[in-house]
Scaffold this active site. Sequence first.
Site, PDB file in Angstrom:
ATOM      1  N   HIS B 138       1.920  -7.188 -16.617  1.00 32.54           N
ATOM      2  CA  HIS B 138       1.651  -6.131 -17.594  1.00 32.54           C
ATOM      3  C   HIS B 138       2.997  -5.775 -18.236  1.00 32.54           C
ATOM      4  CE1 HIS B 138       0.708  -1.986 -18.886  1.00 32.54           C
ATOM      5  NE2 HIS B 138      -0.566  -2.318 -18.792  1.00 32.54           N
ATOM      6  N   ASP B 215       3.552  -4.559  -8.100  1.00 32.85           N
ATOM      7  CA  ASP B 215       2.797  -3.692  -9.007  1.00 32.85           C
ATOM      8  C   ASP B 215       1.347  -3.712  -8.528  1.00 32.85           C
ATOM      9  OD1 ASP B 215       1.122  -2.782 -11.004  1.00 32.85           O
ATOM     10  OD2 ASP B 215       2.156  -3.828 -12.632  1.00 32.85           O
ATOM     11  N   GLN B 218      -3.627  -2.725 -10.257  1.00 33.07           N
ATOM     12  CA  GLN B 218      -4.986  -3.274 -10.326  1.00 33.07           C
ATOM     13  C   GLN B 218      -5.550  -3.621  -8.951  1.00 33.07           C
ATOM     14  OE1 GLN B 218      -6.931  -3.266 -12.803  1.00 33.07           O
ATOM     15  NE2 GLN B 218      -5.455  -2.735 -14.399  1.00 33.07           N
ATOM     16  N   LYS B 241      -6.370   4.644 -11.889  1.00 29.93           N
ATOM     17  CA  LYS B 241      -7.129   3.399 -11.751  1.00 29.93           C
ATOM     18  C   LYS B 241      -7.852   3.351 -10.403  1.00 29.93           C
ATOM     19  CE  LYS B 241      -3.869   0.908 -14.675  1.00 29.93           C
ATOM     20  NZ  LYS B 241      -4.517   0.632 -15.959  1.00 29.93           N
ATOM     21  N   CYS B 379      -2.053  -5.237 -22.921  1.00 26.98           N
ATOM     22  CA  CYS B 379      -0.637  -5.022 -22.576  1.00 26.98           C
ATOM     23  C   CYS B 379      -0.070  -6.202 -21.813  1.00 26.98           C
ATOM     24  CB  CYS B 379      -0.440  -3.743 -21.762  1.00 26.98           C
ATOM     25  SG  CYS B 379      -0.858  -2.266 -22.651  1.00 26.98           S
TER      26      CYS B 379
HETATM   27  C1  LIG Z   1      -1.092  -4.495 -13.692  1.00 25.12           C
HETATM   28  C2  LIG Z   1      -0.716  -3.184 -14.320  1.00 25.12           C
HETATM   29  N1  LIG Z   1       0.519  -2.711 -14.173  1.00 25.12           N
HETATM   30  C3  LIG Z   1       0.894  -1.539 -14.698  1.00 25.12           C
HETATM   31  C4  LIG Z   1       0.030  -0.762 -15.428  1.00 25.12           C
HETATM   32  C5  LIG Z   1       0.524   0.512 -16.010  1.00 25.12           C
HETATM   33  O1  LIG Z   1      -0.074   1.597 -15.428  1.00 25.12           O
HETATM   34  P1  LIG Z   1       0.152   3.057 -16.003  1.00 25.12           P
HETATM   35  O2  LIG Z   1      -0.127   2.975 -17.472  1.00 25.12           O
HETATM   36  O3  LIG Z   1      -0.833   3.899 -15.282  1.00 25.12           O
HETATM   37  O4  LIG Z   1       1.563   3.436 -15.739  1.00 25.12           O
HETATM   38  C6  LIG Z   1      -1.278  -1.216 -15.607  1.00 25.12           C
HETATM   39  C7  LIG Z   1      -2.277  -0.437 -16.351  1.00 25.12           C
HETATM   40  O5  LIG Z   1      -2.411  -0.365 -17.509  1.00 25.12           O
HETATM   41  C8  LIG Z   1      -1.655  -2.459 -15.050  1.00 25.12           C
HETATM   42  O6  LIG Z   1      -2.890  -2.938 -15.219  1.00 25.12           O
END
Ligand SMILES: Cc1ncc(COP(=O)(O)O)c(C=O)c1O
Lengths: 147, 421
Positions: B138, B215, B218, B241, B379
């Site tokens: 991401h 990370d 998900q 999430k 993203c």
């Molecule tokens: C794999 C992953 N990493 C990071 C994020 C970023 O999360 P957040 O926007 O809650 O900081 C997301 C979600 O959009 C994600 O799917």
Amino acid sequence: MFDLRALYQEVIIDHNRHPRNCRRLDSADRIAEGYNPLCGDRLTVYVKVHEGVVEDVSFEGSGCAISVASASLMTEHIKGKTAHEVDQLFARFRSMVTDATPTEEGLGKLEVLAGVREFPARVKCATLAWHTLKSALSNEHSTVTTE
Amino acid sequence: MSVPSYSITAVNDADHRPELAARRQDFPILERCVRGQPLVYLDNAATTQKPRAVIEAMARYYRECNSNIHRGVHTLSQEATERFEEARVKVQRFIHAAHSHEIIFVRGTTEAINLVAQSYGRPQLKPKDEILITAMEHHSNIVPWQLLCEQTGAVLKAVPMNDAGELLLDEYVRLLGSRTRMLALTHVSNALGTINPIGEMIDHAHAHGVPVLVDGAQAVAHMPVDVQALDCDFYAFSSHKLFGPTGIGVLYGKTALLEAMPPYQGGGDMIKSVTLTKTQFNDLPYKFEAGTPHIAGAIGLGAALDYVQEIGFEPIGRHEHELLRYASDRVASLHGARIIGTAREKASVLSFVLDGIHPHDLGTVLDCQGIAIRTGHHCAMPVMERFHVPATARASFALYNTPGEADRLCAALRDAQRMLG
Ligand SMILES: Cc1ncc(COP(=O)(O)O)c(C=O)c1O
């Protein structure tokens, strides 16, 4: 179900399937690229201006049905217009797809895109080609984005 | 509201399912209609819906003991502090951390990763040092490292993947070099659904003395996480999430690493004493929690963790796995469909494209039938590039989704094909 046909009218579907003026324009003297990062739509608009008038215009690129149809309809509509007239047309077009009480007169076939107004997330798709055209006409050689 | 039934062909009726179907009623928003149709919410990878237990825990905090924490001697402040710290312990247990002070409350995954990049990475990285990520990250696990590379002269490298969306582990081992200072990778890919073999990868990294940030954005709603068994050095996730509120998330870090790191932000709560010339920083975890935190958010997250643990990941995992397989088969059978991300190990994400129809148009057609999916690059623009698509349509599932909803998705996709194809 909400009437999707108000958005995806036959004319739009036709212009998406068979976009007009969808080619490179070798004689172009103004070129600009447009990008909508939200949906990945990318367009290049080619313009040939002669004595202040759009003599020819075309586009290339990939995108959703709304952005492709809008680009196609736009190229049909602006040939023979001055940059100033194009500006005015864009202002009216933008008003049609964003304002609650739009002024649609004089937009002719472009009015088929009025349904976009009900889909705020799609306004950028409809205006991408116009933003790109504007950038080409003002000879900014950068990529415009809708963000 | 009519709850889509479970008596759909091709899905075998495991006995846990009626129990999960009843869980739909815990989510008030699932009762609403969108454009005249019962909502089918299939955008869970973007954010999940919130059960009543979470909404109420937050409202209760505001109704009963709203006040600032760690500051007042008065009763409300003590009660608020207690609930906030209770939430920290719930997180600790949820991811099986050794200590509650290893749980840092942040705004979300993004902030957690930025914190590690700036507080852990920046002080020690030298020019030509390497940070290793993967081709399926991401943007929030790419951009903080790019910024760090600009600041330090370090170099960012990425582990490639195959056409199924699985990391190439041989390449990974090759890329782990004497200059590698950090591995940052996603547990589960938001764009492809791939579950990465992080346990094995962490072992490899550690054998080279490389610390690992995972990370988990998900992963946490779909599978149990044990940071001690994984032995990861940092683990980041977002509450929203995982059925909790937005604006709060977690950075887990091993004590020794966190203690050696300088604070990320300065302010109240993160200090022991301040004179105008010198400040003594507070102990963990407060050193990293400058300013008034999202107190209600942490409490809501705690309630969300209680909620999923009460159901248990065993039935959740089984249900989602079957649902994903069912929906994938149905979507794959549509004319001109191509599923993006076909890894053997997948969780809950169905990314696809349909020939001749842009995902954005699909999104609009589906929305007109009350079906929420995500369309775009998710993203993860490098992933789109890898698969040569500008965007995909993505249906992502949670414990409350049903096969009936997958059927409605497919019916709507066929409508879109009739109309736009
Ligand atoms: C794999 C992953 N990493 C990071 C994020 C970023 O999360 P957040 O926007 O809650 O900081 C997301 C979600 O959009 C994600 O799917």
